[in-house]
Design an enzyme around this catalytic site. Structure first.
Site, short mmCIF file in Angstrom:
data_model
loop_
_atom_site.label_atom_id
_atom_site.label_comp_id
_atom_site.label_asym_id
_atom_site.label_seq_id
_atom_site.Cartn_x
_atom_site.Cartn_y
_atom_site.Cartn_z
N GLU A 1 27.65 47.77 48.77
CA GLU A 1 27.46 46.38 48.29
C GLU A 1 26.77 45.45 49.29
OE1 GLU A 1 31.41 45.22 47.06
OE2 GLU A 1 31.58 46.89 45.68
N GLU B 1 31.77 54.65 40.07
CA GLU B 1 33.04 53.93 39.84
C GLU B 1 33.14 53.53 38.37
OE1 GLU B 1 33.59 50.75 42.68
OE2 GLU B 1 32.75 51.91 44.31
O1 9MR Z 1 39.98 49.68 43.10
C1 9MR Z 1 40.05 49.06 44.37
C2 9MR Z 1 41.24 48.12 44.42
O2 9MR Z 1 42.46 48.86 44.35
C3 9MR Z 1 41.22 47.33 45.73
O3 9MR Z 1 42.23 46.36 45.72
C4 9MR Z 1 39.85 46.64 45.87
C5 9MR Z 1 39.70 45.94 47.20
O4 9MR Z 1 39.66 46.88 48.23
O5 9MR Z 1 38.81 47.62 45.81
C6 9MR Z 1 38.76 48.30 44.61
O6 9MR Z 1 37.69 49.20 44.64
C7 9MR Z 1 36.39 48.62 44.79
C8 9MR Z 1 35.52 49.62 45.49
O7 9MR Z 1 36.09 49.98 46.71
C9 9MR Z 1 34.12 49.09 45.69
N1 9MR Z 1 33.55 48.65 44.45
C10 9MR Z 1 34.33 47.75 43.65
C11 9MR Z 1 35.73 48.32 43.44
C12 9MR Z 1 36.54 47.40 42.58
O8 9MR Z 1 36.78 46.21 43.29
#
Ligand code: 9MR
Length: 374
Positions: free
Chosen positions: A159, A264
């Site tokens: 990102e 994802e």
């Molecule tokens: O699914 C993840 C969630 O449990 C966490 O709280 C969050 C913050 O770390 O991250 C989520 O996963 C993210 C991923 O690492 C990167 N892309 C977006 C995802 C959704 O926020």
């Protein structure tokens, strides 16, 4: 006699039909798509520690790739400088080995879930470019070397580029400029030359974003720094993006000489606050009942539309299977999906393939059939 023959053929037909039905049922996502691409799921701590038998079975029977949903993020794996916490990540990687999964590490360099020690000195001031490089190198080398040969692919940078094509003004960017991306790839390649290396992002179908990502990919390649794939997160809604927007992105990235990973995937069944798309963790909206209409289950018509939307995506992935390496769902069951809390906290969403009791939803059979009839 005639009577006996008729009854026997009836019995034979019934048996063969039921064997066929049985075979159809026993097909799993990973077996149906085995000649097309890896099918993966993101694992939280409960799956990593095999806390629930039913969800373990789903993971090992349905998927052939796993990614760590949270435990490899920098704030968890190196909460203080030089203090690494590997327990969860070790378990995750061991699970991948046990079930012979294509195991993915997520994520090495990300502006979010990042402890502030990473970019500040002891007085809380930003560190110099040299210090940040050293910290990035140490972070990446330590983790990637530990899992060398076991983690098959890394989301090296996550990102870093915005929808308008500009670079995100993260601390990495502020201190090192665009160069933090090539550096991260170089450090990862040094630590495990055989691992696949990806740039991962959301809303990766915005035209300006595509342009900048492709420019970055070409820059890396022209300097002899490896990048194997672009990760399209694919946190999508019912309303958008369109299939044409998505297909355009897949084709453009592929023509820059990288594989596409759908990293994802989840499709929210709930209404989206106006103007919201993607997965910027900072975009949150106040709770409002209107945004949480299906607390007691999805109405049939909504579920069918939601299934059709998944089917459209998988049809597109199959059409471009020569370009696609992996399709990973962001979680296993609806109960643990991050979508219940994003972009509005406390909703009941239905974004994944397995329901709150860990049963396969009807969509699973539909997605399996698509692969069988391609
Ligand atoms: O699914 C993840 C969630 O449990 C966490 O709280 C969050 C913050 O770390 O991250 C989520 O996963 C993210 C991923 O690492 C990167 N892309 C977006 C995802 C959704 O926020």
């Amino acid at each position: 006699m005639k009577q006996v023959i008729i009854s026997l053929s009836f019995v034979a037909l019934t048996i063969s039909n039921s064997i066929f039905a049985q075979q159809e049922k026993s097909l799993t996502l990973k077996s149906a798509y085995k000649d097309d691409f890896f099918i993966g799921a993101a694992l939280g701590l409960s799956e990593i520690y095999e806390a629930d038998q039913k969800s373990n079975d789903v993971v090992k029977n349905q998927f052939n790739s796993i990614v760590a949903e949270n435990c490899m993020k920098s704030m968890h794996i190196q909460p203080r400088e030089g203090e690494f916490f590997f327990d969860d990540a070790d378990r995750f990687v061991a699970l991948g080995e046990k079930y012979k999964m294509f195991t993915i590490g997520h994520t090495l360099i990300w502006h979010s879930q990042l402890s502030s020690w990473f970019f500040t000195d002891k007085n809380g001031k930003d560190v110099s470019a040299e210090v940040l490089k050293q910290r990035m190198k140490n972070h990446i080398h330590t983790i990637v070397t530990r899992y060398k040969g076991k983690v098959k692919g890394w989301d090296v940078v996550n990102e870093a580029i915005m929808e308008d094509g500009s670079y995100r003004k993260s601390k990495f960017y502020e201190i090192l400029g665009e160069e933090f991306i090539p550096l991260a790839f170089k450090y990862t390649q040094e630590a495990d030359p055989d691992a696949e290396l990806y740039y991962n992002d959301y809303n990766e179908w915005y035209p300006k974003k595509i342009e900048t990502i492709i420019k970055m990919v070409k820059n890396l390649k022209s300097r002899g720094i490896r990048i194997d794939g672009v990760g399209m997160q694919a946190h999508v809604a019912m309303e958008g993006p369109t299939m044409a927007e998505y297909e355009n992105a897949i084709e453009k990235y592929a023509s820059a000489g990288v594989k596409i990973n759908i990293t994802e995937l989840d499709i929210s069944a709930l209404p989206v606050p106006k103007g919201q798309s993607g997965a910027n963790v900072a975009d949150t909206y106040a709770y409002n009942k209107e945004f949480n209409p299906y607390v007691n289950g999805l109405p049939k018509d909504v579920e069918e539309k939601w299934e059709d939307r998944y089917a459209d995506f998988f049809r597109l992935f199959l059409k471009h299977k020569d370009k696609i390496r992996r399709v990973t769902l962001w979680g296993v069951t609806d109960s643990q999906s991050w979508k219940n809390d994003y972009p509005v906290k406390g909703r009941t969403d239905y974004a994944l393939f397995f329901d709150r009791k860990c049963n396969a939803k009807p969509v699973v059979e539909k997605i399996i059939k698509l692969a069988e009839t391609k």
